[in-house]
Design an enzyme around this catalytic site. Sequence first.
Site, short mmCIF file in Angstrom:
data_model
loop_
_atom_site.label_atom_id
_atom_site.label_comp_id
_atom_site.label_asym_id
_atom_site.label_seq_id
_atom_site.Cartn_x
_atom_site.Cartn_y
_atom_site.Cartn_z
N CYS A 3 -5.78 0.20 -0.91
CA CYS A 3 -5.23 -1.06 -1.53
C CYS A 3 -5.93 -2.13 -1.33
O CYS A 3 -5.82 -3.39 -1.95
CB CYS A 3 -3.97 -1.49 -0.74
N CYS A 35 0.65 -1.25 -0.01
CA CYS A 35 0.01 -0.11 0.06
C CYS A 35 0.95 1.20 -0.16
O CYS A 35 1.93 1.38 0.80
CB CYS A 35 -0.65 0.05 1.17
N CYS A 42 -8.24 -1.17 3.98
CA CYS A 42 -8.11 0.18 3.36
C CYS A 42 -8.66 0.33 2.19
O CYS A 42 -8.83 -0.68 1.29
CB CYS A 42 -6.65 0.09 3.06
ZN LIG Z 1 -3.87 0.41 2.28
#
Ligand SMILES: [Zn+2]
Length: 189
Positions: A71, A41, A68
């Site tokens: 990502c 990420c 997240c």
């Molecule tokens: Zn991430």
Amino acid sequence: MGTMALTEREKWEAVTRCNKAYDGLFFYAVKTTGIFCRPSCKAKTPVGKNVLFFDTVEAALAAGFRPCKRCRPDMPAFDPEQDLVRSAQAILRQVYTKPVDLNIIARQLNTSPSHFTRLFKRSTGITPRQYIMNSRVKKACSLLRQTNAGILEIACLAGFQSASNFHRCFKEQTGLTPQEYRKGGDGEP
Ligand SMILES: [Zn+2]
């Protein structure tokens, strides 16, 4: 897949370098944000003491972390670069026995030839040209062993544009000439 023998230090290194090679092997969560990520990420590198490592998405979710949005660790198939490389390989496997124009293939993939080559190399370790050459040599190997076709014909069927190019590439990859390979040398492409 599990984390096998990955040490915390190795995981932390992967996180600080956004190392794609570790994606899928573990996930990291940041206590202060409540979010977990793939090692690659591009989000800002967190402070070490706030980071927790998890082997699986399920474990991170169970611990109360949210995936997240950048990502998408919860979506294993979400990887546009990998998708592009896989599509490229599929196309190359169709066309390698003919003269290949990488510009056309890049256009089919909606990308530029240089970007395409860079992604391909990063993901597979070889350039598209080498991939084509490897495929041609493999094809020639099976034709040499499984048919009685002449060397020149085989070169042509496998996509080589000249006999000398065929000999050079074949020898480079197998350590043998096509004739030696046909007689049963144990070179491997
Ligand atoms: Zn991430």
